[in-house]
Write a protein that holds these residues in place. Sequence first.
Motif, PDB file in Angstrom:
ATOM      1  N   PHE A  55      12.636   0.500  -8.508  1.00  0.00           N
ATOM      2  CA  PHE A  55      11.570  -0.368  -8.990  1.00  0.00           C
ATOM      3  C   PHE A  55      10.714  -0.951  -7.876  1.00  0.00           C
ATOM      4  CE2 PHE A  55      15.125  -3.113  -8.109  1.00  0.00           C
ATOM      5  CZ  PHE A  55      14.571  -4.304  -7.675  1.00  0.00           C
ATOM      6  N   TRP A  56      11.295  -1.231  -6.715  1.00  0.00           N
ATOM      7  CA  TRP A  56      10.520  -1.855  -5.646  1.00  0.00           C
ATOM      8  C   TRP A  56       9.639  -0.851  -4.907  1.00  0.00           C
ATOM      9  CZ3 TRP A  56      12.006   0.433  -1.158  1.00  0.00           C
ATOM     10  CH2 TRP A  56      13.317   0.904  -1.053  1.00  0.00           C
ATOM     11  N   GLN A  57       9.850   0.440  -5.157  1.00  0.00           N
ATOM     12  CA  GLN A  57       9.007   1.462  -4.532  1.00  0.00           C
ATOM     13  C   GLN A  57       7.795   1.810  -5.392  1.00  0.00           C
ATOM     14  OE1 GLN A  57      12.369   4.251  -4.389  1.00  0.00           O
ATOM     15  NE2 GLN A  57      11.990   4.449  -2.193  1.00  0.00           N
ATOM     16  N   VAL A  58       7.781   1.316  -6.629  1.00  0.00           N
ATOM     17  CA  VAL A  58       6.824   1.792  -7.626  1.00  0.00           C
ATOM     18  C   VAL A  58       5.830   0.704  -7.997  1.00  0.00           C
ATOM     19  CG1 VAL A  58       6.627   2.509 -10.047  1.00  0.00           C
ATOM     20  CG2 VAL A  58       8.378   3.524  -8.578  1.00  0.00           C
ATOM     21  N   LYS A  59       4.595   1.112  -8.190  1.00  0.00           N
ATOM     22  CA  LYS A  59       3.596   0.253  -8.816  1.00  0.00           C
ATOM     23  C   LYS A  59       3.192   0.918 -10.119  1.00  0.00           C
ATOM     24  CE  LYS A  59      -0.922  -1.909  -8.342  1.00  0.00           C
ATOM     25  NZ  LYS A  59      -2.143  -2.079  -7.515  1.00  0.00           N
ATOM     26  N   PRO A  60       3.713   0.451 -11.265  1.00  0.00           N
ATOM     27  CA  PRO A  60       3.375   1.093 -12.547  1.00  0.00           C
ATOM     28  C   PRO A  60       1.899   0.893 -12.882  1.00  0.00           C
ATOM     29  CG  PRO A  60       5.307  -0.347 -12.741  1.00  0.00           C
ATOM     30  CD  PRO A  60       4.658  -0.660 -11.439  1.00  0.00           C
TER      31      PRO A  60
ATOM     32  N   ASP B 224       0.812  -1.205   0.000  1.00  0.00           N
ATOM     33  CA  ASP B 224       0.000   0.000   0.000  1.00  0.00           C
ATOM     34  C   ASP B 224       0.851   1.263   0.000  1.00  0.00           C
ATOM     35  OD1 ASP B 224      -2.214  -1.574   0.012  1.00  0.00           O
ATOM     36  OD2 ASP B 224      -2.579  -1.423   2.172  1.00  0.00           O
ATOM     37  N   ASP B 225       2.118   1.147   0.378  1.00  0.00           N
ATOM     38  CA  ASP B 225       2.991   2.311   0.431  1.00  0.00           C
ATOM     39  C   ASP B 225       3.681   2.588  -0.898  1.00  0.00           C
ATOM     40  OD1 ASP B 225       2.327   2.664   3.041  1.00  0.00           O
ATOM     41  OD2 ASP B 225       4.104   1.654   3.841  1.00  0.00           O
ATOM     42  N   LYS B 226       3.457   1.745  -1.879  1.00  0.00           N
ATOM     43  CA  LYS B 226       4.124   1.942  -3.160  1.00  0.00           C
ATOM     44  C   LYS B 226       3.569   3.175  -3.874  1.00  0.00           C
ATOM     45  CE  LYS B 226       5.829  -2.673  -4.186  1.00  0.00           C
ATOM     46  NZ  LYS B 226       6.039  -3.671  -5.233  1.00  0.00           N
ATOM     47  N   VAL B 227       4.444   3.825  -4.618  1.00  0.00           N
ATOM     48  CA  VAL B 227       4.067   5.015  -5.365  1.00  0.00           C
ATOM     49  C   VAL B 227       3.464   4.589  -6.700  1.00  0.00           C
ATOM     50  CG1 VAL B 227       4.894   7.154  -6.391  1.00  0.00           C
ATOM     51  CG2 VAL B 227       5.930   6.298  -4.280  1.00  0.00           C
ATOM     52  N   LEU B 228       2.258   5.073  -6.974  1.00  0.00           N
ATOM     53  CA  LEU B 228       1.629   4.789  -8.254  1.00  0.00           C
ATOM     54  C   LEU B 228       2.216   5.718  -9.306  1.00  0.00           C
ATOM     55  CD1 LEU B 228      -2.124   4.411  -7.195  1.00  0.00           C
ATOM     56  CD2 LEU B 228      -0.401   2.627  -7.469  1.00  0.00           C
ATOM     57  N   VAL B 229       2.837   5.153 -10.322  1.00  0.00           N
ATOM     58  CA  VAL B 229       3.447   5.938 -11.394  1.00  0.00           C
ATOM     59  C   VAL B 229       2.773   5.565 -12.709  1.00  0.00           C
ATOM     60  CG1 VAL B 229       5.546   6.341 -12.726  1.00  0.00           C
ATOM     61  CG2 VAL B 229       5.668   6.199 -10.244  1.00  0.00           C
TER      62      VAL B 229
ATOM     63  N   ARG C 156      12.771  -5.899 -15.704  1.00  0.00           N
ATOM     64  CA  ARG C 156      13.963  -5.065 -15.597  1.00  0.00           C
ATOM     65  C   ARG C 156      13.917  -4.281 -14.293  1.00  0.00           C
ATOM     66  NH1 ARG C 156      14.698  -2.156 -21.366  1.00  0.00           N
ATOM     67  NH2 ARG C 156      16.816  -1.982 -20.569  1.00  0.00           N
ATOM     68  N   SER C 157      15.085  -4.074 -13.697  1.00  0.00           N
ATOM     69  CA  SER C 157      15.183  -3.316 -12.450  1.00  0.00           C
ATOM     70  C   SER C 157      15.453  -1.861 -12.810  1.00  0.00           C
ATOM     71  CB  SER C 157      16.311  -3.879 -11.583  1.00  0.00           C
ATOM     72  OG  SER C 157      16.088  -5.245 -11.311  1.00  0.00           O
ATOM     73  N   LEU C 158      14.469  -1.000 -12.575  1.00  0.00           N
ATOM     74  CA  LEU C 158      14.538   0.360 -13.090  1.00  0.00           C
ATOM     75  C   LEU C 158      14.479   1.406 -11.986  1.00  0.00           C
ATOM     76  CD1 LEU C 158      11.868  -0.041 -15.914  1.00  0.00           C
ATOM     77  CD2 LEU C 158      14.294  -0.557 -16.034  1.00  0.00           C
ATOM     78  N   SER C 159      15.012   2.568 -12.292  1.00  0.00           N
ATOM     79  CA  SER C 159      14.755   3.768 -11.511  1.00  0.00           C
ATOM     80  C   SER C 159      13.858   4.659 -12.360  1.00  0.00           C
ATOM     81  CB  SER C 159      16.064   4.498 -11.186  1.00  0.00           C
ATOM     82  OG  SER C 159      16.903   3.686 -10.394  1.00  0.00           O
ATOM     83  N   TYR C 160      12.780   5.148 -11.768  1.00  0.00           N
ATOM     84  CA  TYR C 160      11.752   5.847 -12.534  1.00  0.00           C
ATOM     85  C   TYR C 160      11.882   7.357 -12.414  1.00  0.00           C
ATOM     86  CZ  TYR C 160       9.143   1.488 -13.210  1.00  0.00           C
ATOM     87  OH  TYR C 160       8.744   0.233 -13.588  1.00  0.00           O
ATOM     88  N   VAL C 161      11.980   8.041 -13.547  1.00  0.00           N
ATOM     89  CA  VAL C 161      11.790   9.484 -13.644  1.00  0.00           C
ATOM     90  C   VAL C 161      11.057   9.739 -14.949  1.00  0.00           C
ATOM     91  CG1 VAL C 161      13.843  10.098 -12.318  1.00  0.00           C
ATOM     92  CG2 VAL C 161      14.024   9.877 -14.786  1.00  0.00           C
ATOM     93  N   ASP C 162      10.474  10.940 -15.064  1.00  0.00           N
ATOM     94  CA  ASP C 162       9.699  11.264 -16.260  1.00  0.00           C
ATOM     95  C   ASP C 162      10.549  11.147 -17.521  1.00  0.00           C
ATOM     96  OD1 ASP C 162       7.643  11.770 -14.595  1.00  0.00           O
ATOM     97  OD2 ASP C 162       7.294  13.831 -15.235  1.00  0.00           O
TER      98      ASP C 162
ATOM     99  N   GLN D  41       5.919   6.174 -22.213  1.00  0.00           N
ATOM    100  CA  GLN D  41       6.344   7.356 -21.469  1.00  0.00           C
ATOM    101  C   GLN D  41       6.011   7.205 -19.992  1.00  0.00           C
ATOM    102  OE1 GLN D  41       7.311  10.255 -23.395  1.00  0.00           O
ATOM    103  NE2 GLN D  41       7.319  11.871 -21.864  1.00  0.00           N
ATOM    104  N   ILE D  42       7.002   7.480 -19.127  1.00  0.00           N
ATOM    105  CA  ILE D  42       6.768   7.528 -17.687  1.00  0.00           C
ATOM    106  C   ILE D  42       6.372   8.957 -17.315  1.00  0.00           C
ATOM    107  CG2 ILE D  42       7.882   7.367 -15.428  1.00  0.00           C
ATOM    108  CD1 ILE D  42       9.566   5.095 -16.538  1.00  0.00           C
ATOM    109  N   CYS D  43       5.331   9.087 -16.481  1.00  0.00           N
ATOM    110  CA  CYS D  43       4.786  10.413 -16.182  1.00  0.00           C
ATOM    111  C   CYS D  43       4.652  10.630 -14.676  1.00  0.00           C
ATOM    112  CB  CYS D  43       3.403  10.579 -16.825  1.00  0.00           C
ATOM    113  SG  CYS D  43       3.325  10.155 -18.572  1.00  0.00           S
ATOM    114  N   ASP D  44       4.582  11.899 -14.314  1.00  0.00           N
ATOM    115  CA  ASP D  44       4.153  12.317 -12.973  1.00  0.00           C
ATOM    116  C   ASP D  44       5.111  11.951 -11.852  1.00  0.00           C
ATOM    117  OD1 ASP D  44       1.945  13.063 -14.406  1.00  0.00           O
ATOM    118  OD2 ASP D  44       0.749  11.338 -13.803  1.00  0.00           O
ATOM    119  N   THR D  45       6.394  11.934 -12.123  1.00  0.00           N
ATOM    120  CA  THR D  45       7.365  11.723 -11.041  1.00  0.00           C
ATOM    121  C   THR D  45       8.060  13.031 -10.669  1.00  0.00           C
ATOM    122  OG1 THR D  45       9.193  11.232 -12.562  1.00  0.00           O
ATOM    123  CG2 THR D  45       7.815   9.387 -11.868  1.00  0.00           C
ATOM    124  N   ASP D  46       7.567  14.170 -11.209  1.00  0.00           N
ATOM    125  CA  ASP D  46       8.282  15.435 -11.040  1.00  0.00           C
ATOM    126  C   ASP D  46       8.390  15.869  -9.583  1.00  0.00           C
ATOM    127  OD1 ASP D  46       5.542  15.727 -11.080  1.00  0.00           O
ATOM    128  OD2 ASP D  46       5.596  17.789 -11.806  1.00  0.00           O
ATOM    129  N   GLU D  47       7.355  15.592  -8.779  1.00  0.00           N
ATOM    130  CA  GLU D  47       7.410  16.001  -7.381  1.00  0.00           C
ATOM    131  C   GLU D  47       8.499  15.236  -6.623  1.00  0.00           C
ATOM    132  OE1 GLU D  47       3.370  17.373  -5.534  1.00  0.00           O
ATOM    133  OE2 GLU D  47       2.980  15.594  -6.742  1.00  0.00           O
TER     134      GLU D  47
END
Length: 482
Positions: free
Chosen positions: A137-142, A62-67, A95-101, A121-127
């Motif tokens: 990758f383990w912090q994110v739920k795409p 539940d703590d994962k960031v929705l990207v 793949r083990s990724l780091s997410y930015v826009d 396209q990855i979106c909405d990580t600007d904040e």
Amino acid sequence: MSAPMEISFSAPPPPPDAAFTAVAAPSPVPAAAVTSSPPPPQQQAEAAAAVSAAVAAPSPADDKVLVSVEVLLHATSAARHEDVQAAVERMLEARSLSYVDGPVPIPADNSFLLENVKRIQICDTDEWVENHKVLLFWQVKPVVHVFQLSEDGPGEEPGEDDTLSSFNEWSLPAKEFDGLWESLLYEVGLKQRLLRYAASALLFTERGVDPCLVSWNRIVLLHGPPGTGKTSLCKALAQKLSIRFKSRYSMCQLVEVNAHSLFSKWFSESGKLVAKLFQKIQEMVEEESNLVFVLIDEVESLAAARQAAISGSEPSDSIRVVNALLTQMDKLKSWPNVIILTTSNITTAIDIAFVDRADIKAYVGPPTLQARYEILRSCIQELLRVGILTYPQGGSLPCILNYSTLKEKKHCPEAVEPLGALHLSSLLYEAAELCEGLSGRSLRKLPFLAHASVANPSRCDASTFMHTLIQTAQREILESRG
């Protein structure tokens, strides 16, 4: 099931302009961790479970960031959206990724995606990036959104007796608005706030929240000086929401109201024209699978303050227009699939009853220094892409640093190539500083005006152009001040 991967919490942040990078491969178990006499089976099981939990799920689900991951299909693709969504999800999981826009390259060995997908396209990580946080990758739920663009232009609703059309209509997502959301640069958080508002407004209606207890109207009011991109932001928001809610609504439409067409030369007819227009909008929203966005630009022309409009004993026709507008908007509240987007340059001229109905009243002012820099940076990159600008001394295409990277590198003591990326970016930063007070519209004109001032317009190196851009900015600021 593959073996769990060991995660390094000290992984370096990804390059600022890359959408993602691979996380370092796991290191082997240290020799000191191996003992000659194994512990009892129960302790082995408990230790394995603890390690597995720490590696596989370092934070609760539940703590994962929705990207959001937006997947644009080719116009010719006939693939099912569900199949493409599943294929993209598998690609991201592998793949083990780091997410930015930014864009995600499609693997060369994935023929299905290469054949059907034009862009990922990855979106909405600007904040997160603004707060100097890296999403691993383990912090994110795409959350994957698959869509195709409508290539139909705007359709007009013809007026009566050779009058102006009452509204223009687009099927969304439209090719005309592709990339518009990304091109609009504001203070961090404004666009996210609008997206989250719309999601909450639709959810509250769909879940049947009692409007007598919790009030919301699905009305957005963007206000601020001219040229700050309020109308473009409304269109881009509608485009973005049509992509995000594509799985829920099979059709999405944008209706742009032509306010000037709703004023009749016949006294008292304008209120009837407003009612007639909203009757057509209501027919659209009666289809439950259709999500409708109603855009009213310069809403003060329809919702002028009634107190100021009173003249003598007879109310003017504008009062009837305001009354009709408020009545029709209240009727639309009962439909869950409509959002009203409005803009105004003069909020003090809007009737207080309309302002009170707006759920969000967001001020859109002149761009900040960071936004000015990024706007000009996007312009320079486009001129470099098409070859209007060239790299100094015939070198390779320079990288104009983004704002965050530039701020970091400006404090680095290392010597830098005089005509390198840092030099060009510093000149661009100087131009952005000079442009304080200019609107986004004026900023995007500035590179054109600068190019019109260079001695050799057919071939101009980037360094020379930057100096001309600074001079042009100085001239524009002086002229704007009179």
